[in-house]
Motif scaffolding. Structure first.
Motif, PDB file in Angstrom:
ATOM      1  N   ASN A   1      -0.301 -10.251   8.828  1.00 39.06           N
ATOM      2  CA  ASN A   1       1.427  -9.720   9.162  1.00 39.06           C
ATOM      3  C   ASN A   1       2.514 -10.611   9.243  1.00 39.06           C
ATOM      4  O   ASN A   1       2.940 -10.994  10.358  1.00 39.06           O
ATOM      5  N   GLU A   2       2.384 -11.123   7.425  1.00 38.34           N
ATOM      6  CA  GLU A   2       3.014 -12.288   7.670  1.00 38.34           C
ATOM      7  C   GLU A   2       3.806 -12.155   5.715  1.00 38.34           C
ATOM      8  O   GLU A   2       3.704 -11.113   5.697  1.00 38.34           O
TER       9      GLU A   2
ATOM     10  N   TYR B   1       3.908  -8.632   1.313  1.00 33.79           N
ATOM     11  CA  TYR B   1       3.683  -8.412   2.423  1.00 33.79           C
ATOM     12  C   TYR B   1       1.720  -9.115   3.148  1.00 33.79           C
ATOM     13  O   TYR B   1       1.726  -7.919   2.243  1.00 33.79           O
TER      14      TYR B   1
ATOM     15  N   PRO C   1       5.556  -2.647  13.337  1.00 31.28           N
ATOM     16  CA  PRO C   1       4.910  -1.672  11.906  1.00 31.28           C
ATOM     17  C   PRO C   1       6.441  -2.739  11.792  1.00 31.28           C
ATOM     18  O   PRO C   1       7.078  -2.763  11.610  1.00 31.28           O
ATOM     19  N   PHE C   2       6.554  -3.431  10.380  1.00 32.02           N
ATOM     20  CA  PHE C   2       6.538  -3.807   9.556  1.00 32.02           C
ATOM     21  C   PHE C   2       7.424  -2.627   8.397  1.00 32.02           C
ATOM     22  O   PHE C   2       6.775  -2.095   8.063  1.00 32.02           O
TER      23      PHE C   2
ATOM     24  N   VAL D   1      -1.090  -7.482   5.000  1.00 31.54           N
ATOM     25  CA  VAL D   1      -1.536  -6.409   6.398  1.00 31.54           C
ATOM     26  C   VAL D   1      -2.175  -7.285   7.238  1.00 31.54           C
ATOM     27  O   VAL D   1      -1.555  -7.889   8.721  1.00 31.54           O
TER      28      VAL D   1
ATOM     29  N   GLN E   1       1.935  -4.568  18.188  1.00 29.69           N
ATOM     30  CA  GLN E   1       2.780  -4.620  17.398  1.00 29.69           C
ATOM     31  C   GLN E   1       3.560  -3.950  16.890  1.00 29.69           C
ATOM     32  O   GLN E   1       3.205  -3.281  15.991  1.00 29.69           O
TER      33      GLN E   1
END
Length: 115
Positions: free
Chosen positions: A74-75, A69, A49-50, A71, A47
């Protein structure tokens, strides 16, 4: 030879005129871009990365409070309301209906009791 070329040109010109004459009767066909992938191209895609610098701007749409955040999942987490917004392909989904309820550990004591 020159005569053959001229006669062929006249014949083709006549065909073109007939096609143009009936062209308005034809419906235009819109082309749509299609992504073609085979199963051999599919890999375990990581995915995106944010970008954590967005956290200074993003707030919960319900409570207007800052988000945290997470990790591992991923939310984006709103601890006050106990909800988690998913991040899909690096883009946070901030729609409240798509958020996930998380359990609060308020019942668990901070230190284990001795029995």
């Amino acid at each position: 030879m020159f005569q053959n070329v001229l006669s062929r040109l006249a014949t083709e010109a006549g065909r073109v005129q007939r096609c143009v004459k009936y062209a308005p009767l034809l419906r235009p066909v819109a082309s749509a871009p299609v992504s073609v992938r085979s199963f051999t191209d599919v890999k375990d895609e990581a995915q995106q990365p944010f970008d954590t610098s967005l956290l200074q701007f993003l707030v919960c749409p319900l409570s207007k409070k800052p988000l945290k955040y997470e990790v591992k999942t991923n939310e984006l987490i709103n601890e006050e309301l106990g909800i988690a917004y998913p991040i899909i392909d690096g883009i946070p989904n901030m729609i409240p209906q798509d958020a996930r309820l998380i359990q609060k550990d308020t019942e668990t004591p901070a230190e284990p009791t001795q029995g």
